[in-house]
Scaffold this active site. Sequence first.
Site, PDB file in Angstrom:
ATOM      1  CD  GLN A  31       2.061   6.606   4.566  1.00  0.00           C
ATOM      2  OE1 GLN A  31       2.968   6.170   5.262  1.00  0.00           O
ATOM      3  NE2 GLN A  31       2.141   7.795   3.983  1.00  0.00           N
ATOM      4  CB  SER A  32       3.867  -0.488   2.051  1.00  0.00           C
ATOM      5  OG  SER A  32       4.676  -1.602   2.336  1.00  0.00           O
ATOM      6  CG  ASN A  33       4.597  -0.096   8.322  1.00  0.00           C
ATOM      7  OD1 ASN A  33       4.798   1.094   8.515  1.00  0.00           O
ATOM      8  ND2 ASN A  33       3.494  -0.712   8.750  1.00  0.00           N
ATOM      9  CB  ALA A  44       7.124  -0.242   0.334  1.00  0.00           C
ATOM     10  CB  ALA A 102      -0.905  -0.005   1.224  1.00  0.00           C
TER      11      ALA A 102
END
Length: 331
Positions: A75-77, A79, A73
């Site tokens: 706001q992916s942690n 990524a 997503a």
Amino acid sequence: MNNEWINKRIKLAHTPTPISKLENISNKVKKNIYIKRDDLTGLELSGNKVRKLEYSLYEAIQNNADVVITCGAVQSNHARATATACRMLGLTPHLVLRGVKPELYKGNLLLDKILDCKIDYLSDTEFLDINKILVHLKEEYMGKGINAYIIPVGASNGVGNFGYWNAYNEILTQEKELGIKFSSMITTVGSGGTFSGLNLGNIFNGNLHKIVGYSIGGSKEYFEKICLKIMRDTIDLISNDKVSISFNSNMITSIEENYQGDGYAIPYKEEIETIKMLAKLEGIILDPVYTGKCFHGLLTDINLGKYENDNNILFIHTGGHFGIESFSNLF
Ligand SMILES: *Cc1c(COP(=O)(O)O)cnc(C)c1O
């Protein structure tokens, strides 16, 4: 049992992460609750994903990758942790994110930008084809003579599972040091790799613990299927002509689906109250997407008597700090 695979990693995370007792919460719910601070695995690297990335990126380097492609997503942690780890190792991060490019970058995405990632944005519908899109990207790189390595969502796959198998071993050592035997370990289930890795550790050490995973978006049935699939992928990696390992669905302990609310990244009022209570009683901050739902589920289930036979419960704080800002209207 240990296996040679457990050593096929690059050390990136700041481990062992501390375990401490939540004294005030424990008094309140009349149960010993401990917390393992996997939110402290690093700053830019913080959270659970870096443990899995230690294994994924080892493999990427073994495969002579120049570029690492992953997804999540906006706001992916995961990524953000991948982008950070890639820069530490001299690899180029390419992120494919579900969401729209914002005018103002914040939270994880701001870090992605500072880390100078290549970022593609996909709509929800486009993202349904994410696996094909990642393969296509890799082929495009290949066409230019660049070697790319794909890490699937959350690094939850056969290789990534070694991250929390290794964390399970770390907890066994800490149990000895602390003189505490945990009856159960509690984690969030988002893409399944944390829960699966802990289960693998548990299975290969004689099922010493109950592992409970709280879904943050997805049914029990859905996650059992995913977790069994990726656990089997891990088993396939460690099996060879000398060792063949049998494996069945009874081996995963428990997934709870009652505290996901309306789905991924949709927090709810009772969850937010629990986050605020933990902050006030212990000075520890959870995030609304993952750890808030999980911890809220745990406390509610304790009150419902579901942990009657558990003396010492270990809650794993899997991170998520950089995602909190996106929910500032809820606090
Ligand atoms: C990804 C994530 C989880 C879920 O872990 P999975 O291994 O994907 O199931 C939990 N907490 C945080 C903060 C995460 O970023």
